[in-house]
Design an enzyme around this catalytic site. Structure first.
Site, PDB file in Angstrom:
ATOM      1  N   GLY A  34       8.666  -0.720  -7.028  1.00 50.31           N
ATOM      2  CA  GLY A  34       7.763  -1.618  -7.736  1.00 50.31           C
ATOM      3  C   GLY A  34       8.411  -2.978  -7.839  1.00 50.31           C
ATOM      4  N   ALA A  35       7.708  -4.035  -7.470  1.00 48.34           N
ATOM      5  CA  ALA A  35       8.318  -5.363  -7.346  1.00 48.34           C
ATOM      6  C   ALA A  35       9.039  -5.798  -8.612  1.00 48.34           C
ATOM      7  CB  ALA A  35       7.252  -6.387  -6.967  1.00 48.34           C
ATOM      8  N   ASN A  38      11.985  -3.619  -9.434  1.00 49.65           N
ATOM      9  CA  ASN A  38      13.084  -3.920  -8.517  1.00 49.65           C
ATOM     10  C   ASN A  38      13.915  -5.098  -9.014  1.00 49.65           C
ATOM     11  OD1 ASN A  38      12.066  -1.933  -6.819  1.00 49.65           O
ATOM     12  ND2 ASN A  38      11.117  -3.374  -5.400  1.00 49.65           N
ATOM     13  N   ARG A 107      -3.152   3.879  -5.219  1.00 53.57           N
ATOM     14  CA  ARG A 107      -2.827   3.474  -6.586  1.00 53.57           C
ATOM     15  C   ARG A 107      -4.060   3.196  -7.446  1.00 53.57           C
ATOM     16  NH1 ARG A 107       0.205  -2.106  -5.146  1.00 53.57           N
ATOM     17  NH2 ARG A 107       1.032  -1.835  -7.261  1.00 53.57           N
ATOM     18  N   ARG A 169      -1.035  -9.792  -2.164  1.00 53.58           N
ATOM     19  CA  ARG A 169      -1.307  -8.516  -1.512  1.00 53.58           C
ATOM     20  C   ARG A 169      -2.757  -8.477  -1.033  1.00 53.58           C
ATOM     21  NH1 ARG A 169       3.399  -8.360  -1.371  1.00 53.58           N
ATOM     22  NH2 ARG A 169       4.831  -6.783  -2.211  1.00 53.58           N
ATOM     23  N   THR A 228       9.786 -19.443   0.686  1.00 49.26           N
ATOM     24  CA  THR A 228      10.617 -18.670   1.610  1.00 49.26           C
ATOM     25  C   THR A 228       9.985 -18.716   2.996  1.00 49.26           C
ATOM     26  OG1 THR A 228       9.479 -16.613   1.004  1.00 49.26           O
ATOM     27  CG2 THR A 228      11.472 -17.171  -0.215  1.00 49.26           C
ATOM     28  N   GLY A 230      11.235 -16.827   5.903  1.00 42.38           N
ATOM     29  CA  GLY A 230      11.774 -15.820   6.805  1.00 42.38           C
ATOM     30  C   GLY A 230      13.113 -16.240   7.379  1.00 42.38           C
ATOM     31  N   ASP A 260      11.981  -9.289  -3.569  1.00 45.69           N
ATOM     32  CA  ASP A 260      12.380  -9.021  -4.951  1.00 45.69           C
ATOM     33  C   ASP A 260      13.861  -9.332  -5.150  1.00 45.69           C
ATOM     34  OD1 ASP A 260       9.768  -8.041  -5.227  1.00 45.69           O
ATOM     35  OD2 ASP A 260      10.417  -6.020  -4.656  1.00 45.69           O
TER      36      ASP A 260
END
Length: 317
Positions: A34-35, A38, A107, A169, A228, A230, A260
């Site tokens: 779980g983000a 984490n 979920r 997501r 970010t 990559g 995370d």
């Protein structure tokens, strides 16, 4: 006082053996993921006082999740227990390219998706120096969106700083839905984190990664924004300066959880030094995280500092 409080769902992760499809696998590896959990776990492993808020069913799966988060030193006293409902699951296939990693969620209707503002101990939230949330939680349900909004209101009212990872997501909501909900939540936060893809898709921003960092900061009126990129590393727009830190090359065992770990690195620096240092911590933690199977990397502060020293960078202490 806690250093950081996070809020969000953790699930049971069921992974097929490497190279196998879920359709053909005869066994599945069970882990917790779980983000927000984490991030709390990594910060606890780095020596900070972190707490995690969620809602779980009081059954073996819920207890498995709490036990895993607690074993790393995270305070779980504010977890809300339900006598009914279900635990969220996610299934993962990890196979070589060109297929790569595939994630399948189960979920819908989880206990966490029923969380309301009335469930949360707001005194607990006010005890933190920072709160960290992601765009995943408000995507779970309308009540989770209200709970996230209340969390941020409580933080602002008592001077608790806010870190928000967009973490879009596509399987949970559309970009248009995400933008409508997230823009009011993000207004004026201390730190917003997004991938360059999410900055473009959710907020309609364009440009190179350093441009995106500055534009995202201005778009949501945040004190600082991180993009970010990559293999291109990470960019921080902080005041009038854009800082850059290149990615740290490493062998990929499991890519889930890198973001995370990066966020935890930023919070580490926010608690001890400054966010420009956090870029260094973040890219190292992201690289270390992918070397562990599962979402939770068993990293230590010494692992990060050794990696930085080997990279020729003087660690901030």
């Amino acid at each position: 006082m806690l250093d950081v409080v996070t809020l969000g769902e953790a699930m049971i992760r069921l992974a097929a053996p490497y190279g196998e499809a879920l359709e053909s696998a005869r066994r599945l590896e069970v882990r917790v993921a779980g983000a927000e959990a984490n991030v709390a776990v990594i910060l606890a492993r780095l020596g900070f006082r972190s707490g995690w808020i969620s809602k779980l069913v009081d059954n073996p799966l819920g207890r498995r999740i709490v036990g895993e988060v607690r074993r790393h030193g995270v305070d779980v006293s504010a977890v809300v227990w339900s006598s009914q409902g279900r635990t969220g699951l996610y299934f993962i296939e990890h196979v070589p390219l060109p297929r790569g990693v595939a994630v399948h969620y189960d979920r819908t209707g989880s206990a966490c998706s029923t969380m309301t503002p009335e469930d949360v101990d707001w005194v607990y939230v006010r005890s933190a120096r920072w709160v960290h949330v992601t765009g995943i939680t408000p995507a779970l349900s309308a009540s989770c969106a209200r709970t996230t909004a209340r969390l941020l209101d409580e933080a602002r009212a008592c001077g608790v700083k806010i870190s928000f990872d967009v973490n879009y997501r596509r399987k949970l909501w559309t970009a248009q839905q995400a933008r409508a909900v997230l823009e009011p939540l993000l207004d004026g936060v201390e730190l917003v984190i997004a991938t360059q893809e999410d900055a473009h898709e959710v907020f309609g921003l364009a440009g190179t990664p350093p441009d995106l960092a500055a534009r995202l900061r201005d778009h949501v009126h945040a004190a600082s924004a991180v993009i970010t990129a990559g293999a291109g590393g990470a960019y921080l727009a902080d005041g009038q300066t854009v800082h850059h830190e290149p990615a740290v090359p490493g062998t990929e065992v499991d890519p889930i959880g890198r973001g995370d770990a990066f966020a935890a690195g930023l919070l580490w620096a926010a608690l001890e030094a400054d966010l420009a240092v956090g870029l260094r911590y973040g890219v190292v933690l992201a690289s270390l995280a992918q070397a562990y199977r599962g979402d939770i990397p068993w990293v230590t502060r010494q692992d990060v500092l050794r990696t930085l020293a080997g990279r020729g960078t003087k660690p901030a202490r």
